[in-house]
Design a protein around this motif. Structure first.
Motif, short mmCIF file in Angstrom:
data_model
loop_
_atom_site.label_atom_id
_atom_site.label_comp_id
_atom_site.label_asym_id
_atom_site.label_seq_id
_atom_site.Cartn_x
_atom_site.Cartn_y
_atom_site.Cartn_z
N SER A 179 67.33 16.77 -28.02
CA SER A 179 66.39 17.67 -27.37
C SER A 179 66.95 18.18 -26.04
N ALA A 180 67.49 17.29 -25.24
CA ALA A 180 68.07 17.68 -23.95
C ALA A 180 69.26 18.62 -24.15
N ASP A 181 70.07 18.34 -25.18
CA ASP A 181 71.23 19.18 -25.46
C ASP A 181 70.81 20.60 -25.84
N TYR A 182 69.83 20.71 -26.75
CA TYR A 182 69.34 22.03 -27.15
C TYR A 182 68.73 22.78 -25.96
N THR A 183 67.98 22.07 -25.13
CA THR A 183 67.36 22.70 -23.97
C THR A 183 68.41 23.24 -23.02
N GLN A 184 69.43 22.43 -22.73
CA GLN A 184 70.49 22.87 -21.82
C GLN A 184 71.25 24.07 -22.39
N LYS A 185 71.55 24.03 -23.68
CA LYS A 185 72.24 25.16 -24.30
C LYS A 185 71.40 26.42 -24.22
N PHE A 186 70.10 26.28 -24.47
CA PHE A 186 69.21 27.44 -24.41
C PHE A 186 69.16 28.02 -23.00
N LEU A 187 69.07 27.13 -22.00
CA LEU A 187 69.00 27.58 -20.62
C LEU A 187 70.29 28.24 -20.15
N ARG A 188 71.42 27.82 -20.72
CA ARG A 188 72.71 28.43 -20.37
C ARG A 188 72.94 29.74 -21.12
#
Length: 81
Positions: A30-39
């Protein structure tokens, strides 16, 4: 007198450890997907939302398991009194 044998398969501790590791992996995903989305990386919003919901459900399940184990422990302790 019948002889009691230990059940086959993983122990309770191993099962609990596996469950905790799976919850941790869901949170990491979840954290990985969120960070990728924000970048701005190519991740769909529905993937972020699904991973976040899955991690939340996994945490809720682990909390309920903890609550049930605590309740069972307290019941056993009160029976010994």
């Amino acid at each position: 007198v019948p002889v009691l044998k230990a059940p086959e398969g993983p122990s309770f501790g191993e099962t609990l450890t596996k469950a905790i590791n799976e919850v941790s992996a869901a949170q990491d995903t979840s954290a990985d997907y969120t960070q990728k989305f924000l970048r701005g990386e190519p991740v769909e919003l529905h993937q972020v939302m699904a991973a976040s919901e899955e991690a939340g459900i996994a945490i809720d399940m682990l909390i309920e398991l903890r609550n049930k184990l605590t309740e069972a422990y307290r019941t056993v302790v009160s029976m010994q009194s």
